[in-house]
Write an enzyme that holds these catalytic residues in place. Structure first.
Site, PDB file in Angstrom:
ATOM      1  N   ASP A  36       0.837  -1.202   0.000  1.00 14.28           N
ATOM      2  CA  ASP A  36       0.000   0.000   0.000  1.00 14.28           C
ATOM      3  C   ASP A  36       0.869   1.248   0.000  1.00 14.28           C
ATOM      4  OD1 ASP A  36       0.738   0.079   2.701  1.00 14.28           O
ATOM      5  OD2 ASP A  36      -0.964  -1.215   3.199  1.00 14.28           O
ATOM      6  N   LYS A  58      -4.965   2.532  -0.170  1.00 13.54           N
ATOM      7  CA  LYS A  58      -5.291   2.971   1.179  1.00 13.54           C
ATOM      8  C   LYS A  58      -4.623   4.292   1.479  1.00 13.54           C
ATOM      9  CE  LYS A  58      -6.606  -0.659   4.253  1.00 13.54           C
ATOM     10  NZ  LYS A  58      -6.058  -1.361   5.390  1.00 13.54           N
ATOM     11  N   MET A 173      -2.783   8.411  12.706  1.00 15.34           N
ATOM     12  CA  MET A 173      -3.955   8.779  11.889  1.00 15.34           C
ATOM     13  C   MET A 173      -4.780   9.886  12.550  1.00 15.34           C
ATOM     14  SD  MET A 173      -5.163   4.919  10.860  1.00 15.34           S
ATOM     15  CE  MET A 173      -4.912   4.211  12.488  1.00 15.34           C
TER      16      MET A 173
END
Ligand code: SAH
Length: 508
Positions: A36, A58, A173
């Site tokens: 990813d 992603k 995140m």
């Protein structure tokens, strides 16, 4: 039923050097690689050329494949009997959904293995000079997801507990949620003066760090335009950065430097620049190809008995010549009675890889000095000299040697062909003033790079130009570009040194 195996491999936080040896070994022999966007591009080159490379994306906004689809893909590849490397940023089990992938493999009866990686929560702070624990400051750390389910009213996180946590907090995140994270921690009693930092693209040459306190970190991060991927660190350890910061202090840190050499030869200069902190963009302007007619080179390799000298003016010439020897079922011993001259240290080093030492090398790295160097140690009259060189090499060398009475055969041993970079890559590179530096290591890199980029775009850019030596500089001037620096020693280390000096002077 099959010997397939799926390896959930941690790719590390970004710096390609921060992957485990086990991970790289598996990558080196993978049949398929599923990766990813956080996996370092350069790691992908570690897979065999025939491996199936599958991008499953992603990025916060654009999920390329859904998690269930990724799980199904891994199961299918495993059942097909393949050795599959599922390469995941950082560590596969730290917010990487590696747990879900492993469970899917268990359920389908596919063999698997987990190869841990260095997680961003530890590595990004480390490269920012923030030790996540410190004996006198804090003795624990929490790894927390800052991403919350968007449609939930209630927070997924227990801020009351987090605000009372006696150590470092590392939020993954969390960029989008930063205002909420900071204000919730304060609301639940954390000291608004607690130091906080965001580290974006940690451990890569694009690393960016901002620091503040809980009550102003949102403003600081917004002003600096920090976007994902970034790690949020909250805790008193952040203050240690003031003394420990190291990665961002390297002399070429944050400088974007273009390397225009042929891809196969770029690695040395790229490594040296990166070790000084530069972000290197390899944009090969040329590539090396076999000559249009290989017969003269093959003939020369087979008829060495009558030759007195071989003159090599590039490492490419050495490679091409030994390729021809091999095709003739010969090896270095065919050169036993022949003397060898090389133009400079790079060519000498390549020759050394074939177990040979040169008999002559000019004191300075200049083609014009080769004939004199040879004349000083040998009477060239009637001597047979071969020069396996680029098809477009200037004829001066041959003229000079002939003037000394030598019988010279100039052999086109390889061709230098212009490379066409991807237009999107060029557009991206020349946005906002372009790169900081462009390096030219030969005349052909100059002409082909100018061709590919376009004179106007290059003129409009604010990039500084670095030249390896007078011949290359001459070609630049003929196109009306003045080099900002020219290497004193006309070698790759010389070129790197010239950039380093200029950059250090500018910053003083
Ligand atoms: N498995 C990964 C984490 C995946 S979640 C690991 O162990 O590191 C993705 C989040 O990780 C990003 O949103 C960011 O918060 C963090 N992250 C990943 N790479 C990073 C990097 N190089 N610098 C800073 N944060 C990073």
């Amino acid at each position: 039923m099959s010997d397939g195996c799926v390896y959930l491999v941690g790719a590390g936080p970004g710096d390609p050097g921060l992957m485990t040896i086990r991970g790289r070994d598996l990558l080196n022999r993978a049949d398929a690689v599923v990766y990813d966007h956080l996996a370092a591009r350069r790691l992908l080159a570690e897979a065999p050329p025939q491996a199936e490379m599958i991008y499953v994306g992603k990025q916060a906004a654009a999920h390329t494949l859904k998690q269930e689809e990724i799980n199904a893909l891994l199961v299918r590849l495993g059942l097909e009997g393949k050795q599959v490397v599922r390469l995941k940023g950082g560590d596969p089990f730290v917010f990487g959904r590696g747990g879900e992938e492993a469970l899917a493999l268990v359920e389908a009866g596919v063999a698997f293995e987990i190869v841990p990686g260095i997680t961003a929560g530890i590595a990004a702070p480390a490269y920012a000079g923030i030790p996540v624990t410190h004996r006198n400051v804090t003795s624990c750390m929490a790894l927390i997801t800052g991403h919350e389910t968007p449609d939930k009213e209630e927070s997924d996180l227990d801020y009351a507990s987090l605000a009372n946590w006696p150590g470092t907090l590392g939020f993954y995140m969390g960029v989008k949620n930063l205002p909420k994270i900071a204000s919730s921690l304060i609301e639940h009693g954390m000291d608004p003066q607690t130091p906080a930092a965001l580290v974006r693209w940690g451990t890569t040459t694009r690393q960016e760090t901002v620091t503040g306190t809980l009550d102003n970190i949102t403003e600081v991060a917004t002003q600096a335009g920090i976007k994902p991927p970034a790690l949020i660190v909250v805790g008193h350890v952040v203050a240690l950065r003031e003394n420990i910061s190291w990665f961002e202090n390297r002399p070429l840190f944050g400088k974007r430097i273009v390397v225009t050499r042929a891809r196969l030869q770029a690695s040395r200069v790229t490594r040296q620049l990166e070790e000084l902190g530069a972000e290197v963009v390899e944009l090969p302007a040329i590539r090396i190809e076999p000559p249009a007619d290989p017969a003269p080179l093959d003939r020369a390799a087979a008829e060495l008995a009558s030759v007195d000298w071989v003159v090599f003016t590039s490492a490419n010439g050495v490679d091409a010549f030994f390729g021809a020897l091999k095709r003739a079922d010969l090896d270095s011993r065919a050169l036993a009675g022949v003397r060898i001259c090389v133009i400079g240290p790079g060519t000498a080093r390549r020759l050394g890889q074939f177990g040979l030492q040169a008999d002559a090398q000019p004191k300075t790295y200049k083609a014009a000095e080769i004939s004199q160097t040879l004349a000083d140690i040998d009477d060239l009259s009637g001597k047979k000299i071969i020069c396996p060189r680029a098809d477009i090499a200037p004829k001066d060398l041959v003229v000079d040697l002939e003037a000394l009475g030598a019988d010279v055969t100039d052999i086109a041993a390889y061709r230098t062909v212009g490379e066409t970079p991807e237009p999107e890559l060029l557009d991206e590179l020349f946005e906002d003033g372009g790169p900081d530096w462009i390096t030219f290591t030969s005349s052909s890199t100059v002409t082909n790079f100018v061709n590919a980029v376009g004179i106007d775009r290059l003129r409009a850019s604010s990039a500084s130009l670095a030249s390896i030596g007078p011949v290359t500089s001459g070609t630049m001037r003929s196109l009306d570009f003045e080099p900002d620096v020219e290497a004193v020693s006309h070698t790759i280390p010389g070129l790197v040194e010239a950039i380093l000096q200029a950059q250090t002077q500018r910053e003083q």
